[in-house]
Design a protein around this motif. Structure first.
Motif, mmCIF file in Angstrom:
data_model
loop_
_atom_site.group_PDB
_atom_site.id
_atom_site.type_symbol
_atom_site.label_atom_id
_atom_site.label_comp_id
_atom_site.label_asym_id
_atom_site.label_seq_id
_atom_site.Cartn_x
_atom_site.Cartn_y
_atom_site.Cartn_z
ATOM 1 N N VAL A 147 -22.165 12.349 -99.889
ATOM 2 C CA VAL A 147 -22.003 12.560 -98.445
ATOM 3 C C VAL A 147 -20.706 11.888 -97.999
ATOM 4 O O VAL A 147 -20.582 10.658 -98.037
ATOM 5 C CB VAL A 147 -23.201 11.992 -97.655
ATOM 6 C CG1 VAL A 147 -22.994 12.220 -96.160
ATOM 7 C CG2 VAL A 147 -24.503 12.638 -98.120
ATOM 8 N N GLY A 148 -19.737 12.685 -97.601
ATOM 9 C CA GLY A 148 -18.441 12.160 -97.187
ATOM 10 C C GLY A 148 -18.198 12.307 -95.704
ATOM 11 O O GLY A 148 -18.974 12.930 -94.982
ATOM 12 N N VAL A 149 -17.089 11.733 -95.254
ATOM 13 C CA VAL A 149 -16.677 11.844 -93.857
ATOM 14 C C VAL A 149 -15.228 12.309 -93.817
ATOM 15 O O VAL A 149 -14.424 11.947 -94.683
ATOM 16 C CB VAL A 149 -16.863 10.501 -93.107
ATOM 17 C CG1 VAL A 149 -15.944 9.421 -93.657
ATOM 18 C CG2 VAL A 149 -16.659 10.670 -91.612
ATOM 19 N N MET A 150 -14.907 13.120 -92.831
ATOM 20 C CA MET A 150 -13.563 13.674 -92.680
ATOM 21 C C MET A 150 -13.161 13.533 -91.223
ATOM 22 O O MET A 150 -13.932 13.882 -90.323
ATOM 23 C CB MET A 150 -13.579 15.150 -93.091
ATOM 24 C CG MET A 150 -12.250 15.852 -93.113
ATOM 25 S SD MET A 150 -12.529 17.536 -93.780
ATOM 26 C CE MET A 150 -10.847 18.074 -94.060
ATOM 27 N N GLY A 151 -11.963 13.005 -90.980
ATOM 28 C CA GLY A 151 -11.542 12.801 -89.600
ATOM 29 C C GLY A 151 -10.087 13.134 -89.388
ATOM 30 O O GLY A 151 -9.240 12.903 -90.259
ATOM 31 N N PHE A 152 -9.786 13.665 -88.213
ATOM 32 C CA PHE A 152 -8.442 14.050 -87.817
ATOM 33 C C PHE A 152 -7.978 13.164 -86.666
ATOM 34 O O PHE A 152 -8.702 12.989 -85.678
ATOM 35 C CB PHE A 152 -8.418 15.512 -87.363
ATOM 36 C CG PHE A 152 -8.765 16.509 -88.446
ATOM 37 C CD1 PHE A 152 -7.771 17.245 -89.071
ATOM 38 C CD2 PHE A 152 -10.081 16.709 -88.832
ATOM 39 C CE1 PHE A 152 -8.074 18.161 -90.064
ATOM 40 C CE2 PHE A 152 -10.412 17.620 -89.828
ATOM 41 C CZ PHE A 152 -9.397 18.356 -90.448
ATOM 42 N N SER A 153 -6.774 12.602 -86.786
ATOM 43 C CA SER A 153 -6.177 11.812 -85.704
ATOM 44 C C SER A 153 -7.119 10.683 -85.268
ATOM 45 O O SER A 153 -7.500 9.861 -86.089
ATOM 46 C CB SER A 153 -5.806 12.744 -84.544
ATOM 47 O OG SER A 153 -4.962 12.104 -83.615
ATOM 48 N N ALA A 154 -7.538 10.639 -83.990
ATOM 49 C CA ALA A 154 -8.480 9.600 -83.568
ATOM 50 C C ALA A 154 -9.820 9.760 -84.283
ATOM 51 O O ALA A 154 -10.524 8.777 -84.519
ATOM 52 C CB ALA A 154 -8.679 9.645 -82.056
ATOM 53 N N SER A 184 -13.950 9.578 -98.143
ATOM 54 C CA SER A 184 -13.404 9.914 -96.822
ATOM 55 C C SER A 184 -12.148 10.755 -96.985
ATOM 56 O O SER A 184 -11.411 10.623 -97.959
ATOM 57 C CB SER A 184 -13.107 8.661 -96.006
ATOM 58 O OG SER A 184 -12.142 7.853 -96.637
ATOM 59 N N VAL A 185 -11.946 11.642 -96.006
ATOM 60 C CA VAL A 185 -10.752 12.476 -95.924
ATOM 61 C C VAL A 185 -10.134 12.200 -94.564
ATOM 62 O O VAL A 185 -10.761 12.451 -93.531
ATOM 63 C CB VAL A 185 -11.096 13.975 -96.076
ATOM 64 C CG1 VAL A 185 -9.823 14.819 -96.039
ATOM 65 C CG2 VAL A 185 -11.887 14.230 -97.356
ATOM 66 N N LEU A 186 -8.908 11.660 -94.568
ATOM 67 C CA LEU A 186 -8.287 11.194 -93.329
ATOM 68 C C LEU A 186 -6.995 11.969 -93.106
ATOM 69 O O LEU A 186 -6.043 11.842 -93.878
ATOM 70 C CB LEU A 186 -8.021 9.690 -93.421
ATOM 71 C CG LEU A 186 -9.251 8.831 -93.815
ATOM 72 C CD1 LEU A 186 -8.856 7.384 -94.030
ATOM 73 C CD2 LEU A 186 -10.357 8.941 -92.775
ATOM 74 N N VAL A 187 -6.980 12.764 -92.046
ATOM 75 C CA VAL A 187 -5.875 13.683 -91.792
ATOM 76 C C VAL A 187 -5.097 13.212 -90.565
ATOM 77 O O VAL A 187 -5.660 13.090 -89.476
ATOM 78 C CB VAL A 187 -6.400 15.121 -91.591
ATOM 79 C CG1 VAL A 187 -5.233 16.114 -91.572
ATOM 80 C CG2 VAL A 187 -7.390 15.499 -92.699
ATOM 81 N N ALA A 232 -10.601 7.596 -100.848
ATOM 82 C CA ALA A 232 -10.049 8.350 -99.715
ATOM 83 C C ALA A 232 -8.919 9.282 -100.137
ATOM 84 O O ALA A 232 -8.148 8.974 -101.050
ATOM 85 C CB ALA A 232 -9.550 7.395 -98.637
ATOM 86 N N PHE A 233 -8.837 10.400 -99.437
ATOM 87 C CA PHE A 233 -7.734 11.352 -99.549
ATOM 88 C C PHE A 233 -7.077 11.396 -98.183
ATOM 89 O O PHE A 233 -7.738 11.650 -97.178
ATOM 90 C CB PHE A 233 -8.262 12.729 -99.939
ATOM 91 C CG PHE A 233 -7.193 13.765 -100.186
ATOM 92 C CD1 PHE A 233 -6.693 13.981 -101.457
ATOM 93 C CD2 PHE A 233 -6.697 14.531 -99.138
ATOM 94 C CE1 PHE A 233 -5.707 14.940 -101.685
ATOM 95 C CE2 PHE A 233 -5.725 15.492 -99.350
ATOM 96 C CZ PHE A 233 -5.226 15.698 -100.632
ATOM 97 N N LEU A 234 -5.770 11.123 -98.132
ATOM 98 C CA LEU A 234 -5.058 11.054 -96.855
ATOM 99 C C LEU A 234 -3.975 12.112 -96.772
ATOM 100 O O LEU A 234 -3.333 12.448 -97.775
ATOM 101 C CB LEU A 234 -4.435 9.670 -96.664
ATOM 102 C CG LEU A 234 -5.410 8.496 -96.615
ATOM 103 C CD1 LEU A 234 -5.352 7.682 -97.897
ATOM 104 C CD2 LEU A 234 -5.131 7.587 -95.419
ATOM 105 N N VAL A 235 -3.758 12.630 -95.563
ATOM 106 C CA VAL A 235 -2.747 13.657 -95.307
ATOM 107 C C VAL A 235 -1.966 13.257 -94.056
ATOM 108 O O VAL A 235 -2.567 12.887 -93.036
ATOM 109 C CB VAL A 235 -3.395 15.036 -95.065
ATOM 110 C CG1 VAL A 235 -2.327 16.097 -94.830
ATOM 111 C CG2 VAL A 235 -4.295 15.432 -96.226
ATOM 112 N N HIS A 236 -0.637 13.330 -94.139
ATOM 113 C CA HIS A 236 0.175 12.975 -92.972
ATOM 114 C C HIS A 236 1.553 13.613 -93.104
ATOM 115 O O HIS A 236 2.024 13.874 -94.220
ATOM 116 C CB HIS A 236 0.340 11.452 -92.872
ATOM 117 C CG HIS A 236 0.170 10.898 -91.503
ATOM 118 N ND1 HIS A 236 -0.741 9.912 -91.184
ATOM 119 C CD2 HIS A 236 0.800 11.196 -90.335
ATOM 120 C CE1 HIS A 236 -0.659 9.617 -89.902
ATOM 121 N NE2 HIS A 236 0.269 10.395 -89.360
ATOM 122 N N ALA A 237 2.192 13.880 -91.986
ATOM 123 C CA ALA A 237 3.582 14.346 -91.970
ATOM 124 C C ALA A 237 4.486 13.186 -91.558
ATOM 125 O O ALA A 237 4.158 12.430 -90.632
ATOM 126 C CB ALA A 237 3.746 15.518 -91.008
#
Length: 301
Positions: A147-154, A184-187, A232-237
């Motif tokens: 069971v994971g969590v994924m969040g965008f920005s805030a 976690s996946v943090l975008v 965690a897997f992170l994504v950012h520009a």
């Protein structure tokens, strides 16, 4: 014949993305009696933005062939609104294609008019979301260890907060169900509330404009990482003008320091709020996420 064919396509699409809305609570904790009503507005860009949430919910998307993995999705919006389409429902449908059972979290947004303590309201809803998913894991065809969590920005700040504060229970948990996400996946996430990295709007909305230095540290997730923080897997520009990409770097480096598996995808261009599709640069970060989930054994090939 043509109309009949179209009807079949629509029916098949609805079956593929079967939805169910689940109230998080019978009685919402940490709430004040209010006449404030939830708002939902769809702008010209096609994005639906929800605000003034007082009755938090999970919107469950079931895949046709569930593989046991589940993800709780936290849309972003500066702790002011929820960009619930491209950072919520669209993502859930994409995860369904991988066999993942997805849950869009319509969480309460911090507001002194609706909460006794606005600083814990969103985290309460995220903890309750994980709790409900694990409570009903067998019924929903979910492996409680995936069971994971994924969040965008805030929403990324909320997902990171859940990943670092899972032992700080702010809901009732009599059955001692684990509130720790398995990954976690943090975008383009807000991670830090520091002056150098923090997104001022998110910080002000959650903890107030006059927060003490100690309180700012308490809500800066890069300072809270330990050896038990989920992978965690992170994504950012790098050209993100809203939330500096240093937020993702700081969290990634903290995970590395604690020997927690992590991967980071940095785009040179993309700005903020691109969701699953970065139109300014080639590269499918969702495909890379899928490969990472396979590598860390939270997803089958």
């Amino acid at each position: 014949m043509k109309k009949g064919f179209i009807f079949i396509l629509i029916l098949a699409s609805n079956m593929l993305h079967a939805q169910e809305t689940i109230k998080l609570y019978d009685v919402v904790p940490n709430s004040k009696k209010t006449d404030i009503a939830e708002k939902s507005e769809t702008a010209a860009d096609g994005i639906t933005r929800v605000s003034q949430v007082v009755s938090p919910e999970l919107i469950m998307y079931r895949p046709e062939n569930p593989n046991g993995t589940a993800v709780l999705i936290c849309p972003g919006g500066g702790y002011r609104i929820l960009a619930i389409t491209h950072e919520g429902h669209d993502v859930a449908k994409a995860l369904n294609q991988w066999g993942v059972t997805a849950f869009v979290l319509k969480y309460r947004l911090p507001d002194d008019k609706t909460m006794m303590d606005k600083t814990i309201g969103p985290l309460q809803d995220a903890e309750r979301g994980i709790q409900l998913i694990r409570q009903n894991a067998r019924q929903w065809g979910i492996d409680p260890r995936k069971v994971g969590v994924m969040g965008f920005s805030a929403g990324g700040h909320l997902a990171a907060s859940l990943s670092t504060k899972y032992n700080q229970e702010v809901i009732e948990n009599h059955k001692h169900i684990s509130l720790r996400p398995d990954f976690s996946v943090l975008v383009y996430p807000v991670i830090s509330f520091s002056d150098s990295l923090g997104h001022t709007g998110s910080r002000d909305n959650l903890i107030g404009k006059k927060a003490s230095p100690d309180k700012i540290k308490k809500f800066s997730n890069e300072l809270l990482v330990n050896k038990k923080t989920p992978p965690a897997f992170l994504v950012h520009a790098k050209d993100d003008g809203g939330v500096p990409f240093g937020n993702s770097i700081a969290y990634y480096e903290a995970l590395q320091k604690n020997k927690v598996p992590a991967e980071i995808k940095l785009f040179e261009k993309g700005g903020h709020g691109f969701g699953m599709y970065n139109k300014k640069e080639s590269g499918d970060w969702m495909a890379e996420l899928r490969q990472w989930l396979i590598k860390v054994k939270f997803l089958n090939k």
